[in-house]
Design an enzyme around this catalytic site. Structure first.
Site, PDB file in Angstrom:
ATOM      1  CD  GLU A  37      -2.704  -8.039  10.650  1.00 39.08           C
ATOM      2  OE1 GLU A  37      -1.500  -7.964  10.935  1.00 39.08           O
ATOM      3  OE2 GLU A  37      -3.109  -8.009   9.463  1.00 39.08           O
TER       4      GLU A  37
ATOM      5  CD  GLU B 178       8.734  -7.823   6.205  1.00 36.18           C
ATOM      6  OE1 GLU B 178       8.326  -6.673   5.916  1.00 36.18           O
ATOM      7  OE2 GLU B 178       8.640  -8.314   7.330  1.00 36.18           O
TER       8      GLU B 178
ATOM      9  N   GLY C 299      -5.730  -4.783   4.289  1.00 31.12           N
ATOM     10  CA  GLY C 299      -4.826  -5.749   3.668  1.00 31.12           C
ATOM     11  C   GLY C 299      -5.370  -7.172   3.697  1.00 31.12           C
ATOM     12  NE  ARG C 300      -7.383  -8.012   9.819  1.00 31.42           N
ATOM     13  CZ  ARG C 300      -6.919  -6.830  10.220  1.00 31.42           C
ATOM     14  NH1 ARG C 300      -5.798  -6.356   9.719  1.00 31.42           N
ATOM     15  NH2 ARG C 300      -7.585  -6.110  11.107  1.00 31.42           N
TER      16      ARG C 300
ATOM     17  CE  LYS D 176       4.680  -2.629  10.228  1.00 32.61           C
ATOM     18  NZ  LYS D 176       3.689  -1.897   9.400  1.00 32.61           N
TER      19      LYS D 176
ATOM     20  CE  LYS E 129      -4.231  -0.163   1.916  1.00 28.58           C
ATOM     21  NZ  LYS E 129      -5.355  -0.126   2.881  1.00 28.58           N
TER      22      LYS E 129
ATOM     23  CG  HIS F  13      -1.107 -40.062   9.704  1.00 27.74           C
ATOM     24  ND1 HIS F  13      -1.086 -41.405   9.987  1.00 27.74           N
ATOM     25  CD2 HIS F  13      -2.067 -39.900   8.751  1.00 27.74           C
ATOM     26  CE1 HIS F  13      -1.959 -42.033   9.222  1.00 27.74           C
ATOM     27  NE2 HIS F  13      -2.584 -41.147   8.464  1.00 27.74           N
TER      28      HIS F  13
END
Lengths: 463, 463
Positions: B324, B195, B238-239, B452, B189, B355
């Site tokens: 979040e 990252e 975002g999500r 951050k 955005k 399993h």
């Protein structure tokens, strides 16, 4: 050996009482009042460093937890584990995975098998007959080799894994492959595992000709037509078997030399575990802190956050290792326990995890103790990790971040086979120690049988 | 609209009191005493079926929960959400992701953007200029498109994702790729995400020439040299953004036609959510049952178990969406809450999960409510799923399996784009409804900022 309830230990009610004084404790104050804390609450062993200074505990807590371990007979149990006694009592077997990585001290059949693996792996990797290796296995026959291959695999071979009965899974593993250049490794102790045998049959229909087997049921593996059959032993549990021939696909992916370093790393941790005093013993500390958080402070979950893309599958691996081992409510004596045992283990790779669920870690209503895995060789990743651990521990002045949320940091100097061996052995022994404290047999899995029976019944139209 | 505390609702203490009578209830008895239970506690809508008969609840529970939703003002909040009112109060924004999938009712800028995406995607997929598409984004700019591409991608293009600041992640995404035939889609955005910008810079050093951007900071995207810039809007979190241009990489992987079906599926669920009464409303039911388990029965976690290899990334996607959004301890009025909010969401693909950690689900000391996702088109998977749900619910006669462990089943007729759209929208609205009940703003994420700031400080040598 001690199979009484831990609540009958002298230190158990002491710890319960002691826990009361920690309900309102603030990590910020603990660090402010004790400048040595960040040095004192660190242990080193087998090339790893474990910083537990951000846990809600003090020197007395540690002493009480060590007392508990002693009362529970940890030293005797440890010796029994390491010498291959049948401590898996329900199945009357040893849990002797440490014998798989004992170097020249390993039993002859282990050394012979490693020798065969070495020959097979170097042939497969040097000849160019196979371009693709596909591991067909599930649970313990999948998660360990998958983790190793994903973390350390090179580009010599394309090694893939199919674990589900969903054909889509095998479909992905075969994308772009040709039958004549694909080797299948079918991994199943009994050679009857539903998922694995369905995938092996599908691979044959696809035209596959080359099958190796890793199995203890040699008859069935022969009948299936495997050209090489490597052994599985009943003294190695599935979730502890990556060190055995179950690791064959991983060895194909990373090369046998790295596989040997992986074993050597595990061995180093075993030697540390065997000799270090409880308060300096990494797996014992990790286990006791977990018991403290789970059984005394009431934390229901535990997050593992590797700050390393190579270790992105570590949480999935540990989910089986921890939850299948200690997700139990009946103790060694057959009694229902009155305390919380194995927590839900979950997690994901950082830094991406920061943009996903760390909101809840910092500001959720529940507290989640975390293990951060720090690979010291990357500054940006380490800085991010440290920032998260500090934010959890110390919060913010304005109270928006409450702080006092516990975490530990496991430091690896770099991500290589040896350190990965140390790391996995660390968690294995942690799980074992917790089983001893909680009076659980960590080596069986009675909870998976009923579902198998019911699924068969439903498929045969029984209901 | 109602931003008071839910504990002040008449139904809250009623539910607390009611919960007492459920502590010892047995699912086996509930089914034995009510032959209609397996029909009565099922709801259908938008092509999905939701079976909650294995939850520890009865008709009165449902009525009380519906009362709570009404008291909390769910209908008004729902209208506010769907009409784009600024319900993200802390950031003074709408949370209008439903406008991204409203067909001809979408705002003009959405329709224009979809049109541009359609042109780009069909060109990228039909021209053979690019063999590889690499999405650079993290969190909401990664998990959604990654899930779609992984679940529904075809072999036209090799679409990959890099989300971590660890260079190993981008390294994997570039394996076997050539700069001249690789398209990078940089999704951020602000166009400042640590990252994402590190990976974009690394891609450029690698020799990449083709960059598209999805961003709201058009200036920065231009400066970076993106040849196409698609918009992000501040009224989409975002999500919740996979339905927007953030889904571009997914659309490249699955084709634009399937992407449109995905949108259409989400829209169908929106229409169901907008119109169905609370007791027949799938996301409302799912949300209320979650509140029941979390805030009244005290369950700390929630497992999602898709029995579908195509949906193996669903738990990771939902971890961000749920944790979040509702991993918060301060309500809309700024007060610390006195009840449990968003639980830890975790899970993995079945059958492999059986399993791994199902041991703990069946026999652990903690109870984990589960959502099973059933794709009706595969009998073996469905039988395994049903067997697990039944074993959890009904246990075994001998008491080895305690039973009365709650789960729900979400049925999809098949795994396609439309059903995936329905499924993700279902969980989106579930999360929204829970936020309304718990008096949380589900659309901000204040808990990610401190980390951050601290990481920057540590990197600049601040500590």
């Amino acid at each position: 050996m001690n199979t009484t309830s831990p609540v009958d230990c002298k230190s158990w009610p002491q710890l319960q009482h002691h826990a009361e004084s920690w309900r309102e404790a603030r990590l910020k104050d603990l660090f402010a009042n004790d400048v040595a804390r960040s040095i004192q609450f660190v242990a080193e062993g087998a090339g790893l460093r474990y910083d537990y200074s951000r846990q809600l505990m003090g020197a007395i807590t540690l002493r009480l937890l060590a007392n508990l371990a002693t009362e529970r007979g940890l030293p005797e149990w440890r010796d029994a584990l390491l010498s291959g006694e049948p401590i898996n009592s329900s199945e009357k077997r040893a849990a002797w995975h440490t014998a798989l990585r004992a170097g020249k001290d390993s039993p002859p059949e282990v050394l012979q098998t490693l020798d065969r693996m070495k020959g097979l792996v170097s042939r497969i990797r040097s000849e160019k007959k196979f371009k693709r290796v596909v591991n067909l296995g599930t649970g313990g026959s999948d998660l360990g080799p998958r983790l190793l291959a994903d973390a350390l695999g090179d580009s010599t071979l394309d090694v893939r894994f199919a674990a589900s009965v969903d054909p889509h899974d095998l479909g992905r593993a075969l994308e772009g492959a040709e039958p004549q250049s694909t080797l299948f490794i079918v991994v199943s102790k009994t050679f009857t595992t539903q998922e694995t045998m369905a995938n092996a049959a599908a691979a044959r229909r696809w035209g596959a000709k080359a099958f190796y087997a890793v199995a203890s049921n040699v008859e069935e593996a022969k009948k299936f037509g495997a050209s090489e059959i490597l052994p599985m032993w009943d003294w190695v549990g599935g979730r502890f078997s990556v060190w055995s021939a179950v690791g064959l696909a991983a060895a194909c992916a990373i090369g046998f030399e790295k596989f040997e370093q992986f074993l050597a790393g595990g061995r180093e941790l075993d030697l540390h575990f065997a000799s270090a005093g409880i308060e300096k013993n990494l797996p014992a500390l990790m286990a006791l802190i977990g018991v403290w958080n789970t059984s005394f402070l009431g934390r229901a979950t535990h997050a593992v956050l590797p700050y390393s893309n190579a270790l992105r599958l570590l949480p999935a691996y540990l989910q089986q290792l921890e939850m299948e081992s200690n997700g139990k409510r009946v103790d060694r004596a057959g009694n229902e326990v009155t305390y919380s045992t194995g927590p839900v283990l979950w997690g994901a790779e950082g830094t991406p995890s920061q943009h996903s669920f760390h909101q809840l870690l910092h500001q959720g209503t529940g507290v989640v103790p975390c293990d951060f895995i720090d690979i010291a060789s990357n500054d940006v990743l380490s800085a991010n990790l440290r920032a998260q651990a500090d934010a959890l521990a110390f919060g913010s002045e304005d109270g928006q971040y409450p702080g006092s949320r516990p975490s530990s940091i496991v430091f690896l100097e770099k991500l290589d086979a040896r350190n990965l061996g140390r790391l996995l052995a660390l968690y294995e022994h942690k799980v074992f120690v917790q089983g001893i404290i909680w009076n659980l047999n960590s080596f069986d899995q009675p909870g998976v049988e009923l579902g198998k029976v019911l699924a068969k019944k439903i498929l045969s139209g029984g209901k």
